[in-house]
Scaffold this motif. Structure first.
Motif, mmCIF file in Angstrom:
data_model
loop_
_atom_site.group_PDB
_atom_site.id
_atom_site.type_symbol
_atom_site.label_atom_id
_atom_site.label_comp_id
_atom_site.label_asym_id
_atom_site.label_seq_id
_atom_site.Cartn_x
_atom_site.Cartn_y
_atom_site.Cartn_z
ATOM 1 N N ALA A 21 0.828 -1.210 0.000
ATOM 2 C CA ALA A 21 0.000 0.000 0.000
ATOM 3 C C ALA A 21 0.858 1.254 0.000
ATOM 4 C CB ALA A 21 -0.940 -0.004 1.202
ATOM 5 N N ALA A 22 2.003 1.209 0.699
ATOM 6 C CA ALA A 22 2.880 2.371 0.795
ATOM 7 C C ALA A 22 3.786 2.534 -0.415
ATOM 8 C CB ALA A 22 3.725 2.267 2.057
ATOM 9 N N LYS A 42 -1.241 7.788 0.675
ATOM 10 C CA LYS A 42 -0.814 8.803 1.633
ATOM 11 C C LYS A 42 -1.347 8.510 3.025
ATOM 12 C CE LYS A 42 0.999 12.247 0.760
ATOM 13 N NZ LYS A 42 2.432 12.603 0.805
ATOM 14 N N VAL A 43 -2.425 7.720 3.085
ATOM 15 C CA VAL A 43 -3.032 7.323 4.357
ATOM 16 C C VAL A 43 -3.309 5.831 4.280
ATOM 17 C CG1 VAL A 43 -4.929 7.694 5.993
ATOM 18 C CG2 VAL A 43 -4.134 9.598 4.550
ATOM 19 N N ILE A 44 -2.971 5.096 5.347
ATOM 20 C CA ILE A 44 -3.249 3.663 5.408
ATOM 21 C C ILE A 44 -4.132 3.404 6.619
ATOM 22 C CG2 ILE A 44 -2.280 1.357 5.685
ATOM 23 C CD1 ILE A 44 0.217 2.311 4.244
ATOM 24 N N ASN A 45 -5.338 2.899 6.361
ATOM 25 C CA ASN A 45 -6.319 2.629 7.413
ATOM 26 C C ASN A 45 -6.221 1.170 7.846
ATOM 27 O OD1 ASN A 45 -9.137 3.864 8.592
ATOM 28 N ND2 ASN A 45 -9.259 1.658 8.323
ATOM 29 N N LEU A 46 -5.977 0.943 9.150
ATOM 30 C CA LEU A 46 -5.873 -0.398 9.707
ATOM 31 C C LEU A 46 -6.978 -0.597 10.748
ATOM 32 C CD1 LEU A 46 -1.991 -0.643 10.230
ATOM 33 C CD2 LEU A 46 -3.346 -1.476 8.282
ATOM 34 N N SER A 47 -8.172 -0.946 10.279
ATOM 35 C CA SER A 47 -9.292 -1.249 11.183
ATOM 36 C C SER A 47 -9.232 -2.731 11.536
ATOM 37 C CB SER A 47 -10.627 -0.890 10.530
ATOM 38 O OG SER A 47 -10.807 0.500 10.457
ATOM 39 N N ASP A 56 5.844 4.687 7.054
ATOM 40 C CA ASP A 56 5.880 6.060 7.551
ATOM 41 C C ASP A 56 6.987 6.850 6.854
ATOM 42 O OD1 ASP A 56 5.113 7.963 10.054
ATOM 43 O OD2 ASP A 56 7.284 7.989 9.762
ATOM 44 N N ALA A 57 8.169 6.235 6.718
ATOM 45 C CA ALA A 57 9.276 6.906 6.049
ATOM 46 C C ALA A 57 8.971 7.171 4.583
ATOM 47 C CB ALA A 57 10.545 6.064 6.182
ATOM 48 N N ALA A 58 8.142 6.326 3.972
ATOM 49 C CA ALA A 58 7.735 6.525 2.578
ATOM 50 C C ALA A 58 6.641 7.580 2.441
ATOM 51 C CB ALA A 58 7.259 5.208 1.981
ATOM 52 N N GLY A 59 6.164 8.132 3.575
ATOM 53 C CA GLY A 59 5.183 9.208 3.536
ATOM 54 C C GLY A 59 3.760 8.792 3.786
ATOM 55 N N ASP A 102 -3.095 20.678 1.942
ATOM 56 C CA ASP A 102 -1.633 20.717 1.832
ATOM 57 C C ASP A 102 -1.135 19.303 1.572
ATOM 58 O OD1 ASP A 102 1.102 20.977 2.011
ATOM 59 O OD2 ASP A 102 1.108 21.998 3.945
ATOM 60 N N SER A 103 -0.848 18.999 0.320
ATOM 61 C CA SER A 103 -0.458 17.638 -0.057
ATOM 62 C C SER A 103 0.935 17.269 0.435
ATOM 63 C CB SER A 103 -0.512 17.483 -1.581
ATOM 64 O OG SER A 103 0.428 18.348 -2.204
ATOM 65 N N GLN A 104 1.692 18.229 0.952
ATOM 66 C CA GLN A 104 3.059 17.974 1.400
ATOM 67 C C GLN A 104 3.144 17.658 2.893
ATOM 68 O OE1 GLN A 104 5.495 17.753 -0.982
ATOM 69 N NE2 GLN A 104 3.683 18.064 -2.282
ATOM 70 N N LEU A 105 2.017 17.571 3.567
ATOM 71 C CA LEU A 105 2.046 17.272 4.999
ATOM 72 C C LEU A 105 2.691 15.911 5.245
ATOM 73 C CD1 LEU A 105 -1.548 18.419 6.027
ATOM 74 C CD2 LEU A 105 0.604 19.501 6.721
ATOM 75 N N THR A 106 3.575 15.849 6.219
ATOM 76 C CA THR A 106 4.224 14.591 6.580
ATOM 77 C C THR A 106 3.345 13.827 7.567
ATOM 78 O OG1 THR A 106 5.376 15.520 8.499
ATOM 79 C CG2 THR A 106 6.465 15.714 6.335
ATOM 80 N N PRO A 107 3.596 12.530 7.746
ATOM 81 C CA PRO A 107 2.845 11.795 8.768
ATOM 82 C C PRO A 107 2.929 12.444 10.143
ATOM 83 C CG PRO A 107 3.947 10.239 7.326
ATOM 84 C CD PRO A 107 4.435 11.607 6.935
ATOM 85 N N GLN A 108 4.092 12.944 10.526
ATOM 86 C CA GLN A 108 4.214 13.581 11.833
ATOM 87 C C GLN A 108 3.399 14.859 11.909
ATOM 88 O OE1 GLN A 108 5.758 12.311 14.652
ATOM 89 N NE2 GLN A 108 4.598 13.982 15.561
ATOM 90 N N GLU A 109 3.381 15.637 10.837
ATOM 91 C CA GLU A 109 2.571 16.853 10.830
ATOM 92 C C GLU A 109 1.090 16.516 10.915
ATOM 93 O OE1 GLU A 109 5.459 19.880 8.298
ATOM 94 O OE2 GLU A 109 4.169 18.463 7.229
#
Length: 622
Positions: free
Chosen positions: A277-278, A293-298, A319-322, A420-427
């Motif tokens: 997925a990443a 850009k987002v991975i949902n783990l339900s 996460d490192a891959a964004g 903002d498409s450049q937001l990082t996972p931490q942001e």
């Protein structure tokens, strides 16, 4: 606007079963049956694969040669006395093996210990099973309260005034997708990552068709399509006079099938699914052309288990891959730290709350290091408490659980990325967590159980795109706390509410500040004071209030004159005893604010006939 999103369809909830019976309660804690046990083994450097790159976006997998494979299997069988069979290579330069000939659970534990002690093995872990975190019941009432109600809702109607979303890719790593009239235009090419043909229940193993297939018919119940319900909360065709709304109207769904409606999913398949997925390389699987850009783990492990090395490594790599990893806390009414993937670092963990904003009775919980935020999960399958989304047969159904809480946050992340498409996972973590809404005073949730607050789409989006209409600069005493007690920190409040701030101060000491005009400047118990400076040239009226006050205190003429002069205005409110506006004792005396609770200070300003509210939220720490 809110009425637009009400659904007029009454639905039946369909459920699944493990071992022909359904667990009564929220956790599927059946003991994993013995017999052949699947494990993940990472071999020592030099034997097969060399060192591990935690940001493994590609590269080659140097698989064991046929001779090395036989030699290793012989060594493992000699060490354990059990039959060992190689199944396949997987992401992260690891391998899946099956161990057969086990007699009981203790025998399996002893065998794992023997494998751990082999020099050839870097580590070994059980390829444990996860399943969907949903509990069955029956639905009725056709309204999506979880989007708009002020108590526990996501504050989405106001957020949609800012953005309704753009085509952000959200991976739903789950049971796959179903064709649905309200979703078909949203689906990107996904993948069926279930490697076992039996577990997949669709006639084969891995393939490029992640369609969710029907489980066995359970007498008296029916069928459950979990993945399409989760995906429908993230996004669905919205504002089209049909069905229900999604959190992000513009997002796209990347379906990654890792869970079977028959028997859950193995950790190795889930790891490969997250990696794919990443956009990372998985052996034997075509490269994903639409990295999420987002991975949902339900999903959550069936039994209590630490975050094993390989699943932590794939989350780190994703996460490192964004990719922003959003994980459900789990449905066992226990510490979230007991179940993976919620107990893995870099997972953004979502607890479930009821329609009344209490901790949902099933939801796992934890302090701020274990749970990040809370979102609506409902508490039963009636329309009054269920979360309404898509069903598997062009219908709409109510489900509940942290599986339903999680896609609310994934959808919010997609809305933020639309701005903002450049937001990082931490942001993204910071935006959603720091701009959550405080739990209501009567809620059973607090920051020791349910995260920083209730996920609020409007507040998060406003923090990303602040309203420039009125800026208020606010200073509070005793911030941020040890070792900087008595320090003052300034905050610029652009919107109605601020992030939650840890607020340290001593009840035993006071800060004696002289007010404009020289009144009430000696000996007061001013444990908490606030100063504001306003960028407007003319404040017509104002009031201020703390959460421990029963009613607002009106600004006096000195307050207004100071504000309109562009100077700092001291508008402190005491935690007890004195009314700073009148210099008189409160009757009855105010109680002390309990420590480790959410509190707030608010100022209401009238400028050019408009009322502006600015609030500082903080958590009092003794």
């Amino acid at each position: 606007m809110r009425d637009t999103f009400f659904c007029s369809v009454m639905c039946w909830v369909l459920i699944l079963s493990l071992n022909q019976t359904y667990a009564q309660g929220l956790s599927l804690n059946q003991t994993t049956p013995l017999g052949p046990k699947q494990v993940i083994i990472k071999l020592s450097s030099g034997l097969s694969t060399g060192g591990f790159d935690s940001i493994d976006r590609g590269g080659t997998y140097s698989s064991l040669s046929a001779v090395e494979k036989v030699d290793f299997i012989n060594a493992a069988e000699n060490a354990t006395g059990r039959t060992v069979t190689h199944v396949r290579e997987m992401w992260g330069r690891a391998d899946v093996f099956v161990i057969d000939g086990l007699t009981d659970q203790q025998d399996f534990a002893d065998t794992m210990a023997l494998l751990t002690n082999m020099n050839q093995i870097r580590f070994v872990q059980e390829d444990s099973i996860a399943t969907t975190t949903v509990t069955p019941n029956d639905p009725q009432y056709p309204q999506q309260w979880h989007y708009y109600e002020p108590t526990a809702g996501m504050n989405l109607p106001d957020a949609w005034d800012i953005t309704t979303g753009s085509p952000v890719t959200v991976a739903v790593v789950d049971t796959g997708y179903r064709n649905h009239i309200d979703m078909n235009s949203k689906i990107l090419p996904g993948y069926d990552m279930i490697s076992s043909a039996f577990r997949a229940n669709d006639g084969d193993g891995r393939d490029s068709d992640p369609l969710d297939v029907a489980p066995r018919q359970i007498p008296g119940f029916g069928l459950l399509y979990h993945g399409i319900h989760v995906a429908g909360t993230v996004t669905t065709s919205t504002n089209n006079n049909r069905g229900v709304a999604g959190v992000s109207w513009g997002a796209r769904i990347l379906p990654v099938r890792v869970l079977s409606n028959v028997s859950g999913g193995t950790q190795s398949d889930i790891i490969d699914g997250i990696a794919w997925a990443a956009g990372l390389t998985v052996p034997g699987v075509p490269q994903n052309q639409n990295p999420a850009k987002v991975i949902n783990l339900s999903l959550a492990s069936i039994n209590p288990s630490p975050c094993a090395p390989m699943i932590q490594q794939v989350i780190n790599a994703a996460d490192a891959a964004g990719a922003f990893i959003v994980a459900g806390a789990g449905n066992n009414d226990e510490l979230a730290s007991r179940r993976w993937p919620a107990n893995c670092n870099k997972s953004f963990v979502v607890a479930g709350i009821s329609r009344g904003a209490d901790k949902a009775y099933y939801s796992n919980f934890g302090n701020l290091s274990e749970v990040d935020v809370a979102a609506p999960g409902g508490e039963d399958f009636t329309a009054a408490e269920g979360v309404l989304s898509l069903g598997g047969a062009n219908d709409y159904v109510y489900l509940f659980g942290t599986s339903m809480s999680t896609p609310h946050v994934s959808g919010l992340a997609a809305l933020l990325l639309s701005v903002d498409s450049q937001l990082t996972p931490q942001e993204l973590r910071n935006l959603i967590k720091n701009n959550s809404r405080p739990f209501p005073r009567a809620s059973t949730c607090d920051t020791t159980l349910c995260g920083s607050g209730i996920a609020d789409a409007k507040l998060a989006l406003e923090a990303l795109s602040p309203d420039p209409g009125l800026l208020v600069r606010m200073v509070a005493s005793y911030l941020p706390g040890p070792p900087e007690r008595n320090a003052r920190r300034e905050y610029v409040l652009n919107t109605e509410q601020s992030p939650i701030i840890n607020f340290y101060y001593d009840e035993a000491s006071g800060s004696f500040q002289e007010r404009p005009g020289g009144a009430c400047h000696t000996g007061q118990n001013n444990q908490t004071y606030f100063m504001i400076k306003i960028d407007s040239p003319q404040v017509e009226s104002c009031s201020f209030q703390a959460s421990w006050d029963n009613q607002p205190i009106q600004c006096n003429e000195n307050h207004l004159a100071t504000a309109n002069n562009g100077d700092w205005v001291i508008i402190n409110t005491d935690s007890y005893e004195t009314n700073p506006a009148t210099c008189e004792l409160f009757q009855p005396l105010r109680p002390l604010v309990p420590p480790d609770t959410h509190v707030w200070f608010e100022v209401n300003l009238e400028v050019d006939g408009e009322i502006y509210t600015r609030r500082m939220n903080f958590r009092k720490i003794p």
